[in-house]
Design a protein around this motif. Sequence first.
Motif, PDB file in Angstrom:
ATOM      1  N   GLU A  98      10.626  -1.945   4.797  1.00 47.35           N
ATOM      2  CA  GLU A  98      10.292  -2.881   5.875  1.00 47.35           C
ATOM      3  C   GLU A  98      11.541  -3.565   6.441  1.00 47.35           C
ATOM      4  N   LEU A 102      13.005  -3.073  10.534  1.00 50.63           N
ATOM      5  CA  LEU A 102      12.944  -4.193  11.494  1.00 50.63           C
ATOM      6  C   LEU A 102      13.643  -3.927  12.834  1.00 50.63           C
ATOM      7  N   ARG A 105      11.534  -1.784  14.936  1.00 54.20           N
ATOM      8  CA  ARG A 105      10.305  -2.457  15.377  1.00 54.20           C
ATOM      9  C   ARG A 105      10.597  -3.478  16.469  1.00 54.20           C
ATOM     10  N   LYS A 111       5.272   3.681  15.227  1.00 57.74           N
ATOM     11  CA  LYS A 111       5.165   3.620  13.766  1.00 57.74           C
ATOM     12  C   LYS A 111       5.641   4.910  13.101  1.00 57.74           C
TER      13      LYS A 111
ATOM     14  N   MET B   1       1.022  -6.037   9.050  1.00 54.25           N
ATOM     15  CA  MET B   1       2.454  -5.775   9.237  1.00 54.25           C
ATOM     16  C   MET B   1       2.731  -5.036  10.541  1.00 54.25           C
ATOM     17  N   TRP B   2       1.802  -4.110  10.933  1.00 55.82           N
ATOM     18  CA  TRP B   2       2.092  -3.281  12.098  1.00 55.82           C
ATOM     19  C   TRP B   2       1.365  -3.739  13.359  1.00 55.82           C
ATOM     20  N   GLY B   3       0.783  -4.925  13.338  1.00 57.87           N
ATOM     21  CA  GLY B   3       0.056  -5.410  14.515  1.00 57.87           C
ATOM     22  C   GLY B   3       0.992  -5.628  15.684  1.00 57.87           C
ATOM     23  N   LEU B   6       5.089  -9.010  15.652  1.00 56.75           N
ATOM     24  CA  LEU B   6       6.009  -8.609  14.590  1.00 56.75           C
ATOM     25  C   LEU B   6       6.134  -9.790  13.634  1.00 56.75           C
TER      26      LEU B   6
END
Lengths: 228, 293
Positions: A98, A102, A105, A111, B1-3, B6
């Motif tokens: 995770e 970051l 993301r 994803k 977590m993936w919504g 962030l």
Amino acid sequence: MISFENVGMRYGMGAEVLTDVSFSLDRGSFHFLVGPSGAGKTTLLKLLYLAHRPSRGLVNFFGKDLSTLERDALPRIRRRIGVVFQDYRLFEHMTAFENVALPLRIQGAKKIQVADHVEELLSWVGLGDRMHAKPATLSGGEKQRVAIARSIINKPDLLVADEPTGNVDAEMSRRLMQLFVALNKEGTTTIVATHDEGLVKRVGAPVLRLDKGQVSYTPGGKPMDPRK
Amino acid sequence: MWGKTLQFLPESSLREGLLPWVIGVMLFLCTLSLAGAFAIGQGLERWSNHLTANLSVQIVVKDAIERENQTQAALRLLNATPGVEKAEVLADSEIIALLSPWLGEMPIDNNLPIPTLIDVKLDESADRPDTKALSERLRAAAPGAQLDDHQAWMTQILELAAIIQILLWSVVFMVVMSTVAIVIFGCRAGLATHHESIEIMHLMGAEDKMIAKAFDARYLIHGLKGGLLGVILAATTLWVLSRMAERLGQGLISASLPDLSYLSWLFILPIAAAIITMLTARITVRKALLELM
């Protein structure tokens, strides 16, 4: 690619921490930043990863003059800069996976792309079997590799590393440097701040030396032998 | 977590965990004040509607025969007046019942000179008669007649109720402002706690709105939890009070409570609390982020 011209930096009304600093980092170059404690290394690094604006002087990032850039334009530039902090600065409540995910993301990557890239990179830095471990369960060297992986996951144009070998043993230090050099060979402009003069000599890259807020340049020595 | 948000913030800390409770208490006070303000408005409207639809006429004459003559004259005049639906004399027993709170229980035949009372019911569909002119005509027909349109004391009660309503609305305003201040403090504490995480996100290229969104989501839930808690507590309190009022009988207590069916609006409050909390957090976080380069 990055240039500083007569840059001065002071905090508040205090004395100048950096005075008339001028240098440039060419695309794909590798530099060390050295200097005694209090010389202004941290401040210069903060200017390099856009944590602060300089008090005076011209700073150019990727062909853009920082003084003319609106605040809203800075996140896009920051996404082109990877930072490795001396104290890792990992999110303790997130896994290694995770943490490394970051930057992707933040850029809004899908994803599936995130998963592929992160798994591949963590395997490349030797953490393929530690992906779902949280930082508290990782060793210093593993944390540093997670931090490095996070800083390069989005293939930055500039990589800024602050004492990346400061908290690891000699063997890990050698391996991390090999990693930085490998990244640099793939085209990432790299600047590594260090106190370790031995490391500088071993790698033989050009050196920016900071002393009393002023910078001097020393050309590199012989090319690095990655086996060392 | 993936919504879509962030969410980089860790689970709520203990300090943040107290926020819904504080919001809940504030919402409880706010809801009770609002319910009081609405109930007073509603009760007074009902009461004044009833009273303005009635007039009272007293025939204050000592001699019984003369009093009866004047009463009949007044009744004739009143019943012939446009806008009057019906005028009728109250029985002595009703007058004594009205006086009993001040004079105590007493027999009907007590030799006490009691004035005759005429209850005048106005026709609500017609224009209200001019009470001043009616009073003058009554005096001409029955010199002992005194017309009372309840305005003198109604005005005082309405003024008092208006002051109470202003006070209650002031309480609501202060509670909302205090809640906003508490959320600002909570949010600043959260910003201080997560300062390093925010800075890392910022340096990785996260935009302000992206960072603020993580706080939005967090504080929206805090506000919703606190709002629900406060409103459920307040609704329970109002329900218990209304049950107690039912047992105690009618009067001021029941007049000062809203109908339970009228309380459905209460459930808007948690949503309002959540939105106010979220917006306050958003503004606070965005403002704090501007301090970063």
